[in-house]
Design a protein around this motif. Structure first.
Motif, PDB file in Angstrom:
ATOM      1  N   PHE A  49      10.392 -17.595   3.524  1.00  0.00           N
ATOM      2  CA  PHE A  49       9.755 -18.345   4.587  1.00  0.00           C
ATOM      3  C   PHE A  49      10.513 -19.648   4.764  1.00  0.00           C
ATOM      4  O   PHE A  49      11.155 -20.137   3.842  1.00  0.00           O
ATOM      5  N   ALA A  50      10.442 -20.167   5.966  1.00  0.00           N
ATOM      6  CA  ALA A  50      11.164 -21.406   6.302  1.00  0.00           C
ATOM      7  C   ALA A  50      12.580 -21.314   5.741  1.00  0.00           C
ATOM      8  O   ALA A  50      13.311 -20.412   6.105  1.00  0.00           O
ATOM      9  N   ASP A  51      12.951 -22.246   4.875  1.00  0.00           N
ATOM     10  CA  ASP A  51      14.306 -22.235   4.320  1.00  0.00           C
ATOM     11  C   ASP A  51      14.333 -21.813   2.860  1.00  0.00           C
ATOM     12  O   ASP A  51      15.275 -22.088   2.139  1.00  0.00           O
ATOM     13  N   MET A  52      13.293 -21.105   2.406  1.00  0.00           N
ATOM     14  CA  MET A  52      13.214 -20.657   1.015  1.00  0.00           C
ATOM     15  C   MET A  52      13.273 -19.142   0.941  1.00  0.00           C
ATOM     16  O   MET A  52      12.786 -18.444   1.835  1.00  0.00           O
ATOM     17  N   LYS A  53      13.854 -18.666  -0.160  1.00  0.00           N
ATOM     18  CA  LYS A  53      13.916 -17.225  -0.400  1.00  0.00           C
ATOM     19  C   LYS A  53      13.858 -17.010  -1.909  1.00  0.00           C
ATOM     20  O   LYS A  53      14.643 -17.604  -2.652  1.00  0.00           O
ATOM     21  N   ARG A  67       4.430 -23.557  -6.912  1.00  0.00           N
ATOM     22  CA  ARG A  67       4.130 -23.996  -5.544  1.00  0.00           C
ATOM     23  C   ARG A  67       2.626 -24.146  -5.310  1.00  0.00           C
ATOM     24  O   ARG A  67       2.170 -25.150  -4.778  1.00  0.00           O
ATOM     25  N   HIS A  76      -5.033 -18.685   3.601  1.00  0.00           N
ATOM     26  CA  HIS A  76      -3.955 -18.124   4.415  1.00  0.00           C
ATOM     27  C   HIS A  76      -4.569 -17.383   5.604  1.00  0.00           C
ATOM     28  O   HIS A  76      -5.473 -16.566   5.426  1.00  0.00           O
ATOM     29  N   THR A  98       3.444 -13.386  11.209  1.00  0.00           N
ATOM     30  CA  THR A  98       3.262 -14.823  11.416  1.00  0.00           C
ATOM     31  C   THR A  98       1.888 -15.226  10.919  1.00  0.00           C
ATOM     32  O   THR A  98       0.954 -14.410  10.872  1.00  0.00           O
ATOM     33  N   HIS A 100      -0.365 -18.956   9.055  1.00  0.00           N
ATOM     34  CA  HIS A 100      -0.266 -20.294   8.495  1.00  0.00           C
ATOM     35  C   HIS A 100      -1.223 -20.421   7.322  1.00  0.00           C
ATOM     36  O   HIS A 100      -2.125 -19.615   7.151  1.00  0.00           O
TER      37      HIS A 100
END
Length: 102
Positions: A49-53, A67, A76, A98, A100
């Motif tokens: 997600f976003a810039d993490m893997k 986290r 969620h 998708t 949040h």
């Protein structure tokens, strides 16, 4: 049963299983049941997600424990599922979900 109808039914069941997989992810991460959460992933599964893997169950467990521990509780919310492929023979599927978290 008609072979074409049987194949269509198998694909519908697979789509529902993918929806259940995502719902179970949300429920388990919010409940902090990390071991059962990791069980939703293959041994080499990846969460991105976003810039993490993060890949692999051990790293996934560490990621969630680190986290999520920053939050007293989480909720969620899922929005949409776009399933781009289902390969019944290989027991795989791909897509985008998708949502949040609060």
């Amino acid at each position: 049963m008609n072979p074409d109808l049987a194949a269509r039914l198998d694909r519908i069941e697979a789509r529902h299983a993918l929806n259940d997989l995502v719902a179970n992810y949300s429920l388990r991460v919010d409940a902090r049941t990390y071991d059962t959460l990791a069980d939703l992933f293959t041994a080499d599964g990846t969460f991105a997600f976003a810039d993490m893997k993060v890949s692999g169950r051990a790293d996934l467990l560490q990621f969630w424990k680190t986290r999520i521990s920053n939050y007293e509780f989480t909720y969620h919310y899922l929005h949409s599922h776009v399933i781009t492929s289902i390969d019944l023979a290989a027991n795989t599927g791909t897509g985008i979900v998708t949502g949040h978290a609060e």
